[in-house]
Enzyme design. Structure first.
Site, PDB file in Angstrom:
ATOM      1  N   LEU A 125       0.768  -1.435  -0.088  1.00  0.00           N
ATOM      2  CA  LEU A 125       0.051   0.069  -0.004  1.00  0.00           C
ATOM      3  C   LEU A 125       0.834   1.203  -0.279  1.00  0.00           C
ATOM      4  O   LEU A 125       0.738   2.411  -0.764  1.00  0.00           O
ATOM      5  CB  LEU A 125      -1.307   0.307   1.354  1.00  0.00           C
ATOM      6  CG  LEU A 125      -1.687   1.425   1.581  1.00  0.00           C
ATOM      7  CD1 LEU A 125      -3.139   1.789   0.173  1.00  0.00           C
ATOM      8  CD2 LEU A 125      -2.451   1.741   2.859  1.00  0.00           C
ATOM      9  N   GLN A 339      16.154   1.682  31.074  1.00  0.00           N
ATOM     10  CA  GLN A 339      16.484   2.722  32.408  1.00  0.00           C
ATOM     11  C   GLN A 339      17.110   1.442  33.703  1.00  0.00           C
ATOM     12  O   GLN A 339      17.809   1.866  33.975  1.00  0.00           O
ATOM     13  CB  GLN A 339      14.836   3.369  32.589  1.00  0.00           C
ATOM     14  CG  GLN A 339      16.059   4.708  33.168  1.00  0.00           C
ATOM     15  CD  GLN A 339      16.595   5.599  33.062  1.00  0.00           C
ATOM     16  OE1 GLN A 339      16.478   5.584  32.015  1.00  0.00           O
ATOM     17  NE2 GLN A 339      17.425   6.819  34.067  1.00  0.00           N
ATOM     18  N   GLU A 366       0.371   0.319   9.886  1.00  0.00           N
ATOM     19  CA  GLU A 366      -0.659  -0.520  10.170  1.00  0.00           C
ATOM     20  C   GLU A 366      -1.043   1.032  10.788  1.00  0.00           C
ATOM     21  O   GLU A 366      -2.352   0.757  11.285  1.00  0.00           O
ATOM     22  CB  GLU A 366      -1.176  -1.339  11.567  1.00  0.00           C
ATOM     23  CG  GLU A 366      -2.166  -2.626  10.860  1.00  0.00           C
ATOM     24  CD  GLU A 366      -1.468  -3.139   9.638  1.00  0.00           C
ATOM     25  OE1 GLU A 366      -2.373  -3.470   8.234  1.00  0.00           O
ATOM     26  OE2 GLU A 366      -0.538  -3.749   9.506  1.00  0.00           O
TER      27      GLU A 366
END
Length: 386
Positions: A125, A339, A366
């Site tokens: 697409l 972290q 998406e």
């Protein structure tokens, strides 16, 4: 309200966990460093009937449903996001258009090998000038005699350049309506078709082991029977199957968030600073608590969308919510986990570093999270009658 997974989903999840532990986890780091998609492992998934979970049995699938598919994705995605993302694209947007709109001949010719996992599927697409604006694509398909001639370029396409790629389903402009708006068609272009060229793999921040390419169509001629569904209705067909893809990406994000939490908890329980383990520090405990709470909230949204889909109820808004929230939770969880790991989390030898690099794309692919918010807002406004 029953929050327990069905027995068949639990069994499938266990199968996937065992498969991931044996075939994926031991090799994921090397696949990433080599930027290589393991086609042989995908073929093994096919042998276990894991490549057509959303496809009817008469076309080689198992028709397991979305709840079972999400459960399976939790297992595969926790092992490696690159491989899971390739499996996701194959299982949803690459296969569902054929399942929903293909003729019997098209289903037996193309959908069946995809569902059985002897080949991998791709969907085209996105273009260099069209991403979120799906209607802005410029690739054209012109009717010529007994076939179509395709011209244009697709970008960031998954699974099109592997040694087991069967072909690509594309969206193309087929003309204009009387009011000047574009007409769209969905077409299947088999690998090796003259005029269809696959570029070299793209270098990405994450998803290193997933095959991602630019596709070029230069006077690429395909037979008339390669049109999927009704000419002029291609964009609507794509939008119809997109909701299922959003559930799948949400499940992928959920698997990442859960894995980030588990890795953080494990490290905090082992690493010592100032004479005690990191898990003894309230600052670390609070990070873990926030991560765990958000992961469970994401899990509820994802499985709710999957349950709605399996029960034939409208699930577009639920899928958008699940994709939006789960992808953002995945990014927050990956960041917090790094972290907690400290310097160990910032070297590529650490597992969390791969998941951290893979997390960002979940907010983009998406349908970006901005698009998800648009989808959700439209439904909220419509429901309010304003």
């Amino acid at each position: 309200m029953d929050l327990d997974l069905p027995a068949e989903a639990i069994e499938l999840q266990k199968l996937c966990r065992d498969f991931a532990e044996k075939e994926i986890e031991p090799h994921a780091e090397s696949w990433s460093e080599q930027e290589r998609f393991p086609s042989d492992v995908f073929l093994k998934m096919g042998e276990l009937d894991l490549t057509g979970l959303l496809i009817p049995q008469e076309y080689g699938g198992t028709d397991a449903g979305y709840v079972s598919y999400v459960a399976a994705m939790e297992a595969i995605g926790a092992a490696d996001q690159s491989f899971a993302a390739a499996w996701n694209a194959h299982s949803t947007i690459a296969s569902l258009p054929l399942a929903a709109f293909g003729t019997e001949e098209q289903k037996h010719k193309w959908l069946t090998p995809l569902a059985k996992g002897t080949h991998i599927g791709a969907f085209g697409l996105t273009e260099p000038t069209a991403g979120s604006d799906a209607a802005g694509i410029r690739t054209t398909a012109r009717q010529d005699g007994d076939g179509w001639v395709v011209n244009g370029t697709k970008m960031f396409i998954t699974n099109a350049g592997t040694v087991i790629s069967l072909g690509v389903t594309i969206l193309a402009v087929t003309g204009t309506n009387d009011d000047g708006t574009k007409r769209f068609g969905t077409f299947y272009v088999p690998t090796g078709t003259p005029g269809y060229t696959v570029s070299q793999p793209l270098k990405k921040i994450g998803w290193h082991a997933m095959d991602t390419r630019e596709l070029v169509f230069d006077n690429c001629r395909i037979p008339a029977e390669n049109l999927i569904g009704e000419e002029g209705n291609g964009l609507r067909q794509f939008l119809d199957v997109l909701d299922g893809g959003r559930i799948s990406v949400a499940a992928l994000a959920l698997s990442l968030a859960q894995q980030a939490l588990e890795l953080a908890a494990q490290h905090a329980g082992q690493r010592e600073q100032f004479g005690k383990r990191l898990s003894a520090f309230q600052a670390v405990q609070h990070k873990l608590a926030d991560m765990a709470t958000e992961v469970e909230a994401a899990r509820s949204l994802v499985y709710r969308a999957a349950w709605l889909a399996d029960n034939g109820r409208p699930f577009g808004q639920a899928a958008a919510m699940a994709k939006l929230y789960a992808s953002e939770v995945a990014n927050r969880a990956a960041s917090a986990s790094v972290q907690i790991h400290g310097g160990y989390g910032y070297i590529r030898e650490s597992k969390i570093s791969r998941f951290y690099a893979d997390a960002k794309i979940l907010e983009i692919g998406e349908g970006t999270n901005e698009i998800q918010r648009n989808v959700i807002a439209r439904q909220v406004i419509r429901s309010a009658g304003t």
